[in-house]
Enzyme design. Structure first.
Site, PDB file in Angstrom:
ATOM      1  N   ALA A  90       0.834  -1.198   0.000  1.00 50.28           N
ATOM      2  CA  ALA A  90       0.000   0.000   0.000  1.00 50.28           C
ATOM      3  C   ALA A  90       0.871   1.251   0.000  1.00 50.28           C
ATOM      4  O   ALA A  90       2.037   1.224   0.410  1.00 50.28           O
ATOM      5  CB  ALA A  90      -0.930   0.008   1.221  1.00 50.28           C
ATOM      6  N   ASP A  91       0.278   2.335  -0.458  1.00 45.66           N
ATOM      7  CA  ASP A  91       0.946   3.633  -0.412  1.00 45.66           C
ATOM      8  C   ASP A  91      -0.089   4.693  -0.093  1.00 45.66           C
ATOM      9  O   ASP A  91      -1.169   4.721  -0.694  1.00 45.66           O
ATOM     10  CB  ASP A  91       1.623   3.956  -1.745  1.00 45.66           C
ATOM     11  CG  ASP A  91       2.492   5.201  -1.650  1.00 45.66           C
ATOM     12  OD1 ASP A  91       3.469   5.179  -0.880  1.00 45.66           O
ATOM     13  OD2 ASP A  91       2.193   6.204  -2.332  1.00 45.66           O
ATOM     14  N   THR A  92       0.235   5.560   0.863  1.00 46.39           N
ATOM     15  CA  THR A  92      -0.675   6.628   1.285  1.00 46.39           C
ATOM     16  C   THR A  92      -0.037   7.981   1.031  1.00 46.39           C
ATOM     17  O   THR A  92       1.130   8.193   1.377  1.00 46.39           O
ATOM     18  CB  THR A  92      -1.022   6.497   2.781  1.00 46.39           C
ATOM     19  OG1 THR A  92      -1.654   5.233   3.014  1.00 46.39           O
ATOM     20  CG2 THR A  92      -1.973   7.608   3.223  1.00 46.39           C
TER      21      THR A  92
END
Length: 217
Positions: A90-92
């Site tokens: 994931a990447d935020t």
């Protein structure tokens, strides 16, 4: 030209060599927040962070950029974990006033971000990617977060807590940063770093839902 996340992972990531992992599901993140969210679902998984450049390729929208980085992480960790593994990454990112905010470089950068967010609404985008063998699927979700008006005392208190420095946008909604947030529109877990409902939908596409029922792919 190839899509940014399909460029050779060697150009973006540091390989640690194949690892023996306890479970077929691998979380390619060192974020304790993402681990805790998966654990609440009763999922069995191993943690094997990918060591990738998290910069967003030029020319992409914020959502496209988050998707590109999440896919890059998943592909890199998949190469290390082995073909039988299902790798979740994931990447935020935080987008405020047209600027993409990653993790602060230092205290001054964190302070700058907090003042930019003060009294305004901003967007938090989390992209989640799941890779298995040669297949990769991904989703991205956006949540609107509105900050209270900050003052010098609040900013100093939060910086002194040490909490801002490993979080996109310089704050964590699940910790002391909750005191800075007036309201949100959308998924809370998306702001934490892993949109749970959408992640479960993605896992279900590979037959990995928490309740074990396989859904048609």
């Amino acid at each position: 030209p190839p899509e940014p996340y399909l460029l050779p992972v060697e150009s973006h990531c540091k390989h640690k060599g194949k690892q023996k992992l306890a479970q077929n599901l691998v979380l390619a993140s060192q974020s304790p927040r993402r681990s805790e969210l998966l654990k609440t679902l009763g999922m069995n998984f191993s943690v094997a962070p990918s060591h990738c450049d998290e910069s967003i390729p030029p020319g992409l929208s914020p959502e496209e950029g988050a998707l590109a980085v999440a896919k890059r992480k998943a592909l890199a960790a998949s190469a290390e974990a082995g073909e039988e593994s299902f790798v979740l990454a994931a990447d935020t990112i935080v987008v405020a006033e047209g600027e993409i905010l990653g993790k602060p470089a230092d205290r001054a950068d964190a302070e700058r971000m907090l003042w930019l967010l003060s009294g305004r609404a901003h967007e938090v985008i989390t992209a989640v990617a799941l890779a298995h063998k040669t297949e990769i699927r991904a989703i991205a979700l956006s949540t609107e977060v509105t900050f209270r008006e900050l003052d010098n005392a609040i900013v100093k208190w939060y910086l002194d807590s040490g909490e801002p420095f490993d979080k996109a946008g310089g704050y964590g909604i699940q910790g002391k940063g909750s005191a800075l947030v007036r309201s949100i529109k959308g998924s809370y877990t998306n702001v934490v770093g892993l949109p749970v409902a959408q992640t479960v939908e993605l896992l279900s596409q590979f037959g990995l839902s928490p309740w074990g029922a396989k859904e048609k792919r």
